[in-house]
Design a protein around this motif. Structure first.
Motif, PDB file in Angstrom:
ATOM      1  N   HIS A  14      13.048  25.102 -26.358  1.00 18.36           N
ATOM      2  CA  HIS A  14      13.867  25.774 -27.361  1.00 18.36           C
ATOM      3  C   HIS A  14      15.033  24.879 -27.772  1.00 18.36           C
ATOM      4  N   LEU A  15      15.127  24.584 -29.062  1.00 16.64           N
ATOM      5  CA  LEU A  15      16.241  23.810 -29.610  1.00 16.64           C
ATOM      6  C   LEU A  15      17.146  24.745 -30.412  1.00 16.64           C
ATOM      7  N   PHE A  16      18.443  24.475 -30.384  1.00 18.46           N
ATOM      8  CA  PHE A  16      19.433  25.396 -30.963  1.00 18.46           C
ATOM      9  C   PHE A  16      19.256  26.780 -30.332  1.00 18.46           C
ATOM     10  N   ALA A  17      19.253  26.808 -29.020  1.00 17.59           N
ATOM     11  CA  ALA A  17      18.821  28.003 -28.287  1.00 17.59           C
ATOM     12  C   ALA A  17      19.838  29.129 -28.280  1.00 17.59           C
ATOM     13  N   THR A  23      14.478  32.350 -25.983  1.00 16.69           N
ATOM     14  CA  THR A  23      13.988  31.899 -24.679  1.00 16.69           C
ATOM     15  C   THR A  23      13.514  33.079 -23.844  1.00 16.69           C
ATOM     16  N   LEU A  24      14.289  34.142 -23.852  1.00 15.96           N
ATOM     17  CA  LEU A  24      13.925  35.343 -23.098  1.00 15.96           C
ATOM     18  C   LEU A  24      12.661  35.974 -23.667  1.00 15.96           C
ATOM     19  N   GLU A  45      25.565  28.821 -20.705  1.00 15.44           N
ATOM     20  CA  GLU A  45      25.881  29.586 -19.489  1.00 15.44           C
ATOM     21  C   GLU A  45      25.317  30.999 -19.585  1.00 15.44           C
ATOM     22  N   GLN A  46      25.479  31.634 -20.753  1.00  8.80           N
ATOM     23  CA  GLN A  46      24.945  32.973 -20.950  1.00  8.80           C
ATOM     24  C   GLN A  46      23.423  32.963 -20.945  1.00  8.80           C
ATOM     25  N   LEU A  47      22.822  31.932 -21.516  1.00 13.95           N
ATOM     26  CA  LEU A  47      21.364  31.825 -21.535  1.00 13.95           C
ATOM     27  C   LEU A  47      20.800  31.783 -20.118  1.00 13.95           C
ATOM     28  N   ARG A  48      21.410  30.975 -19.279  1.00 13.16           N
ATOM     29  CA  ARG A  48      20.930  30.887 -17.900  1.00 13.16           C
ATOM     30  C   ARG A  48      21.034  32.234 -17.199  1.00 13.16           C
TER      31      ARG A  48
END
Length: 207
Positions: A14-17, A23-24, A45-48
């Motif tokens: 995923h680019l510009f995620a 991603t989810l 950080e929020q994505l992780r």
């Protein structure tokens, strides 16, 4: 699908995620994320947190080279998904302002990201490249889209551009049009990519 398989699943990048909604979604669909990239450290950080620790990297795509991307993600992904900045294409921004240098440079990030996705794994490019954006990209971003399509087709990809109703794609409780450019590597993925059947758009009371 030929090549290495992680736990029998397809892989994606995923680019510009952003904060990881895409991603989810791909994770819930059963794909394995090889990485998500965004320039915003707080978003990563929020994505992780939201994806349960999916690999994610804070990088500026504008300054990356193909070798940098391959270094982060050594395996060529089955699918590269990108949602490049849409500010200059949005109807919320006046056309005169969208033509300012800073927004023109921002819109060109989509071209740069496509180049990186193709060149990072030159010997075995990604099977699919998906670019998602606002519908107005077809008019305000027409020259940029032409660059991307030419780049993809020179590299062996078949391309399709159209606006989809996310309400029909996902059975949501709203109509929401989004532009999708789908590119299929014809050598790696010889079969046609088929559109999913439309689903009923629900009403708000159902959800």
């Amino acid at each position: 699908r030929e090549g290495p398989v992680i736990a029998g699943k397809w892989t994606c990048l995923h680019l510009f995620a952003g904060i990881g909604g895409c991603t989810l979604g791909f994770k819930r669909a059963g794909l394995v994320s090889l990485g998500s990239i965004d320039i915003d450290a707080k978003a990563i950080e929020q994505l992780r947190r939201m994806t349960g620790g999916s690999p994610a990297f804070v990088r500026d795509i504008a300054t990356m080279q193909p070798g940098d991307l391959a270094g982060l993600v050594p395996e060529s992904p089955d699918v590269v998904v990108m949602s490049p900045p849409c500010k200059s294409f949005s109807g919320c921004m006046p056309a005169a302002r969208a033509a300012e240098d800073r927004y023109v440079d921002m819109s060109q990030l989509a071209v740069r990201a496509t180049f990186l996705a193709i060149e990072a794994w030159k010997a075995r490019p990604p099977g699919y490249i998906l670019i998602e954006n606002v519908p107005r990209i077809r008019t305000r971003g027409a020259p940029m889209l032409a660059q991307i399509v030419a780049l993809l087709q020179r590299s062996g990809y078949a391309t399709d551009q159209r606006v989809h109703d996310c309400g029909e794609l996902g059975g949501l409780a709203q109509h929401r049009g989004r532009f999708l450019l789908m590119a299929r590597n014809m050598e790696r993925c010889p079969a046609f990519l088929r559109r999913p059947p439309p689903r009923r758009v629900r009403n708000v009371g159902e959800v």
